[in-house]
Structure formats: C-alpha cells, structure tokens
Design an enzyme around this catalytic site. Sequence first.
Site, PDB file in Angstrom:
ATOM      1  CG  MET A 171      -0.135   6.238   3.432  1.00 28.03           C
ATOM      2  SD  MET A 171      -0.856   4.780   4.133  1.00 28.03           S
ATOM      3  CE  MET A 171       0.417   3.602   3.746  1.00 28.03           C
ATOM      4  CB  CYS A 172       2.059   9.544  -0.524  1.00 34.27           C
ATOM      5  SG  CYS A 172       2.040  10.042  -2.227  1.00 34.27           S
TER       6      CYS A 172
END
Lengths: 152, 816
Positions: A87-88
């Site tokens: 996940m960014c």
Amino acid sequence: MSQKRIAKEFGDLQKTPLDGIKIILPNEADMLQWQITMEGPKGSAYEGGNFVLSLSLPKEYPFKPPTLSFKTKIYHPNVTNDDKGSMCLGLLRPDEWKPSSKIDTVLEFARGLLVDPQPDDAVEQGIAREYRENRKEFLKTAKAWVKQYAKK
Amino acid sequence: MASAASTTVPTAPAPSSAQPNTPNQSRGGRSGARGGQVPFISRAGAFSFTLTSSPPRPPADDLGGGGVSGHRSTGGAAPTVGEGEELHKGKVQAPDEDEDVEADVCFICASPVVHNSIAPCNHRTCHICALRLRALYKTRACAHCRTEAKDVVFTDNTTKRFEDFTATDFEQSDETLGIKYTQKDIHADTLLLLRYNCPDHDCDVACWGWPDLHRHVKSVHHKVLCDLCTRNKKVFTHEHELFTPQELRKHEKFGDDHPGAVDQSGFKGHPECGFCRQRFYGDDELYVHCRDKHERCHICDRRSGGSKQQYYVDYNSLEQHFRSDHFMCADQECLEKKFVVFGSEMDLKAHQLENHPNGLTKDARRDARRVDISAFDYRAPHQEPRRGRGGGEREGRGRGRGRDPNTEALPPSAAQPMRRDELAYHRQQAIQNAQSATARTFGGQLTSTDAYAARPTSSSRQETTTAPRSQTSTNPSFPAIDHLDLNPSSTSPSNAPSAIPANQTPQQQARQLQHAAIIDRASTLLHNDVSKITIFRDAVSAYRTSSLTAQQLLDRFFTLFDCSSTDLGKLIKELADIYENEAKRNGLLKVWNDWRAINEDYPSLPAGTSSASAGSVGGGHRVLKLKSSTAQSSRSAVSRQGSWGNASSSATGGGAPSSTSSSNHFPAISNTGSIARIGTTTPWVTGAASSSASSARASPAPARAAAGAYKPTTSTAGAVDMFPALPAAKKPNTLMAGKTRGTVRWDDGGRNTPPVGNPWAPPSAAGGGESTALADEAAAGWEGEGGEMAEAGKGAAGGRRKGSRGRSRCCISLDE
C-alpha cells in the site's frame, strides 16, 4: 526499546478498538507482526468486504515507519495488484514518517484510502486512470473483486 | 569466474522504502503524495475522510487545526507540518493541556520520562528519545511534528515553554548535539548514555572505544558483540547485545527471533552477499554493496519490471549473459565501451547501421563474412557456381553476401538491411556454436583456398564471441630489475642496482622480487621521499640485526608513514614475509596485530564524552539504572573505568564537577579539552559529519584519513611539546594512539602523568597498568586532536571554556 511503545499501542487498540478494525497477533510472541481485519467502509466501493492486512513494525519503531500491505486482493489504485498488496501510504515513507505517528493513525489512514482512493498517488496507474475516467467501470470491478476475494 | 558468474544473489535486496513497489511506481506516487497525503494525516484523528485531490500544505494545516480543538494554543516556534496529527494524539498528549500527563510517560517510547526535552515547537519527549534522534539517528527533527530544531532544552521543568527559557537557565550546553541543559546532572545523565557502556546488565564499565569494548566483553564476560550491529545499529552502546560465539553465528544467520521471548526483536539475521560471502547489516547495505560491486542486466531488469533481482558477479559474467541471452554488438569498440547490448536482433542491427555506418569496421566485416560462410550450408546445393566465384575474391565475397551476387558494387550499408533477417538468424546460430559449425561447413564445401581464407575469420569470430581477451596477453610485468636496489635483510642496505645474476637460484630471485616489491610499496607510501626511504631501510635493517625491537620498528613506521593502517598493514605483512628468521617475522606480525586489535577501525561513537561529570560513581550507578539492572557493581570497577572516561571527561571539562579543565593538566596543549571530548564522544555524534571533527575520536584510522584536513605538521606543534619523547609526529593521530596504546609509555613524557592527577585519578592509579596505558592513549589521541584543532584555527589556551568553544566550532562545521 520499541516493545513498550508497541505493547502500549496494541493494548490501547484492544481496549478501544477502531470501528470495523480488528487486530490480532498471528504469532502471540511476535509483537512486530500484526494482522488486521478491516471492514470495507460503508458507502465505499469496498463495502461488505472484509480485508485482511498485515502490518509489519520495524525493530526501530517508532523511529522507523511500519509497513502495511493487503493480504486480501483489492482493486484499488493505491494498492499494488500483486501478491504483495503493498500500500502506498505517504505517511509511511521514511522521510514523511514521524515517530509520534501511531498505528491507529496508520490504520485510519488506510481506511480513509478505501473511502477515497488517491489516483494522483497511485501505484497502479491503470486502475487510477480508470478511477478518474471511468468511475462506473472502476466501481464495477472493485465490487466484483470484493465479492470474489473479500467475502465475509 | 564464469562459473561463479551466473550465480545469483539469493536474497535480492531492494532499496527499502515504505512500500516495496517498483521504483518507478513509488517515485511517481511520491510526488503526488506530498500534496495529497498531508490532509490525510491531519484528518487522521477526525476520521471523516473526504479527501479531494491534493491541497498544498498550508491548507492542510488549516484543515487539521480546524478539525480539532485548538490543540495548538502553544503558538510556539514553528509547528507547521503535520500539526493535525497531534489531534489524534491529543488523547495522550497535547502540547498544552495535557502536559502533566505527558510528563509521566514519554509519548514516543512509552517509558517514564526522566528528563524532559523541549523543542522550539514546544513538543516534549523524554530526553532519551530526543538524544536518540539527535545522536543516533542524526536528525534534529521534532519527533512529533518533524520541525527542525537547532537546539532543544533538556530540563526537569514539566511546564515551562521553550521560549520562556533564557540563557541564564542553562547550566550546560552541548553544541554538537544542540542540547541545552538546565541542570548539570541532566547533562551528566545524557552523556552517560553516550559512553561506551558495557552492555552487560550488571557491569557498569565504560570503555574507551569500540575496540576497547570488544576486548572488555571478551575478556571479562566471555561474550562478543556483533560487529555489524555495533557499526550500524542505531542504539546506545549499552543496548547492544552480547553473544556467545555460537549465538553470534545464529544471530548473523537467522536473527534473534526467540518466539515467546519478551525482548525478541524481529531481527532476521544479517543478509549475505552470495558472491562475496560477506554479510551486511541489512538489506539496504547489501543492496548498496551489490549495486556497487556487482552487475545487473539492464535488459532483464527492464523486462521484469525490476521485480526480479538478478546479479552477476562482475562484468565478465554479465557479458557472458549478454552474449548468451541478448544481442551484443561485437564491434571491438563497443565491446570496450561495455553494455552495448540489445534486447532484440532488430535493435542490434539498428545500432550497427547507425554507429558503424558504411558499416562495418573491421570487426563487423569479419563478422559479416562469417555469417556468409555459414550460409553455405543452405545454398551450396543449389548455387555451387556462385560460391566459387565469391570465394575467389575475398573482398567481393564480403560485400557480395547479399542475395544477388551479381550486383557487384552494392554498398554494404545498402546491402545489409536487405538481409537483416537472414543475418539475424545466422548470427544467432553462429554465436551459439561459433567455430565448430563453420569449420565443419568448410570442410565439405570449400576449396582449399577458400578454407584458408575463411579460417582466420572464423577463429577471430570466435574470439569475439567468447570474451574480449586482451589481444596480446602480456603477463603482468615483473618489477623492473633495477628496482632491486636494496636488500632490506642485509645489515647494511646496499644501493647497488643489481641485476639478477644469472647464477642466482630461483629462490634468491624470488626473494629479490619480494624485496623490490616492498621497496616499491614503501616508496609509494613515502611519496618517494629519498631520505625517508633511507630511514625506512635503516630501520628494517636495524630490526634484522636486533638493534631495534619489533615495537620500536613499528614505532618508527608510525612516525615515518603517513598512510592508512591498511596500507601500512600490507607493507608490514610483506616485510614480515622476507624475514627468514621466524622469531623476527612473528615478532613483527605480533606487534602489528596487537596494534590492530586495539585500533581497528570502528565507527566512532558519539559523545561518550565527558563521561559522567558528577562523578564516575554516580555515572556507573546511572548506567546500571539505565540497563534497568538491579545491582550496582563494585565501586572499584566504576572508578577504575571512571578514570579513563574521566581522562576524557576532565579533558572535556564538560562534566567534571570540580570543573577540572583539561588545561590544568595539559597546559601546553591548547584545546585539548574540547578535542578529547569529541574524541570520547561517541562517534555517532560526529560520525556523520564529513568535517574534520568527525575524525576526532579515539581509534578509527580510516575516518581519520577521511578527515583529510588533518595536517600532521600542525599536530606536531602541540604534540612535540607535550610528548618530547615521541618521534616527530608526522602521522595520523590514530597511529599515535595505537602506538602508545601498545606500550605503557609513562616515561615518554613525564607530563603525561597529570591526567591521572585529575579528580578521578586516584582510582585510576589503582587501576594499574591498563588504565594508565589507556590514559596514555587518550593523551595521544588528544595530541593528535590538538593538532587538528589548532590547525582549524581554533587555537586557544585550553581552558574548559575554550575547550567547549573549540568544540562548538567544530560542531558548527558539522552542522553544515
């Protein structure tokens, strides 16, 4: 040194859990690996899904940021569409991280991203484009994926 | 090499980042994140996610501030970024309202707060967290809001705001770390953390430096420290772990996961480079190593999107891979250029047309010819006559390999494209079974002349397919004979330029070569200074005749050579080799190894500094408390160690209660105080800085070298004064330190004694030889530093004031 802080945060989150977020330690002895079950936020494309995330805390926590990844496949511009499900989260970047940020912040942040994907900050450009230009199609796929992968 | 070549590094390291995405992705995301992410943070507490695109920061702050009660009435210095984040934190701690709550437990480490650290933004943490960030992580950003703070205040006052402190409130300040102390004992407690404290729970020994600590734990506790951890792990010295050798191996290989243990760390071992069998602290370090030392195929990387991380041990092995799996330009020039390789035949051809126009450099032409030849396989049955014709004239054949041999003068560049596909096919074939295939072809079908004409071609082709061998592999030339001007083992070194007499035995010749090599090395290290080389020779001869002991010889070397210990080590090892007398050889190696054992290059620690000021005993006590150990160990141990630490501490003038300034003891050395302080100061603090200050520590030679500013000449001024007996000190002070370290050299300078006379000294006297030796070393260290400082123009009569001023200067340079 990180133990105390992590234990405290874990304790706090057990005492006053975040809405729709369950946390367990897959391995009782390992405080550094958290498994999170997050309900798809109401009103979002992911409503009705149950997403398993894995939160990994570095031994330098809180001086180094944790990492968060989706174990459940999810159709989302900010989550890599691979087996890692990374996940960014800008919040978690080494240069953005603050030792005072807590895990509940991180989780809230992640859930916020489910409500409001950030196509400008995407890791999956294709999905991001679709999200911007063809929302309907995006929602359709996202919901289909929820059905397929994130059924309760 | 080729065999090792194709091995891959099993654990493919990737640059660590919060998200292990592909680089381009995260990079792309990053810029966007800046804007977009802030609002998230600020709203984190409120949890009403209605993010729009990406408002710039200031608006974000508004958002955050608005969302929450005026959490920041503090209006302090500069809380700009991520303010909103405090909101959610507010329940535990909000800068203003909840300060007393916060005072109990540090928000960052969740441990009870002993002393407060207040940043200009009025955020508080415990002093340990603040110090950890500043000294170990080398960041001056506030732990809460990431606002950079030049200085923070360490105080026990739990309510006072940063801006309310005035200069008179501070009893101590530490410019290097950017910390101001309202009480001396806080200063003492802080410095305590930065000493080289033994990690053993019940041991309150503080060592002089890493090598010393390694020796201490080994000899006293029969344990070892993990070298990689001590070099890289960002924890205070006493937080390191002690291992038995077996445990250490396990630690390196598998990490310290003890499922079920309270203190398990989640550490999975130090990764190892599959090629070099060398371990690195973490994936990042391994990645850097592989990036610098090994090769990756950019074509494969592009194809796999960076997900597969395959390394090749060196370029040769990578080239092998290029040849076998990709399309490499066979042109000699391109081979030399390296990395001229393409993912497809088409690309290669395009490159050849563009860069080797008319094409065809000699190599390429040769190449082309070869392809033509292998083509005979297919054509021969139908076109016998043509072949004969083409074969008769070599040049024509080369050009005429086009489909229609009748178009005689077709320029190569035009001809080639027509045959690209065909060429491609043949080239590929040829690359795989270069020589044999072609040779076979000839055998059956060519006339003898043709065969001759072709064979050289094919063999040369093979050359290009295998590896770019250096055409004439000249053996590394032996040192010129006239270099053998010296026989160091002879009593009187003769300068007679002796050619090797024919009647010498091979052994003799080998020896002469050895000697030549040594002289060569020595001259290089001495920058070909003839007089120095003479001194070197004399010393070597004197050692041989036993008029010098090994230690003395080493001492001479230290005075003579101004080079890194690694270089000197090589020289000494070579030198030792030529002594046929075993005792001589071993003696020399032994002193050298002894020296190295003590002075091996370690990252220096930050301010082990003016060790506990308020008395070493108190210090030891605190240390033990730090380690949350129960027992306070024997006083003697404390005080003994205290004496060393104190040597430094007194020197720093920083902590010593009686304000013994170093200058008292070392009137002649200006600035000693400040220097010693930095020296003791754990390298962490200074380490990062590239400035000369970073060199200011007890041991590491490389660091010293790095601090190139160091000029031996200047150092001599102070040094010679102080230590009349020491040889004119034209050398890095590490060496000095080391040298003195090895032997107790009290008699070298009567003036050395004073350090013992400092407040902590009495115990040190009890400490016996070891501690004196250490003190001595310390002194030596100071000397060097003194020179350095003086050189930096910070001369001063070394009072405590001066000392700290000098130090502050150097920290300024640190500060960038």
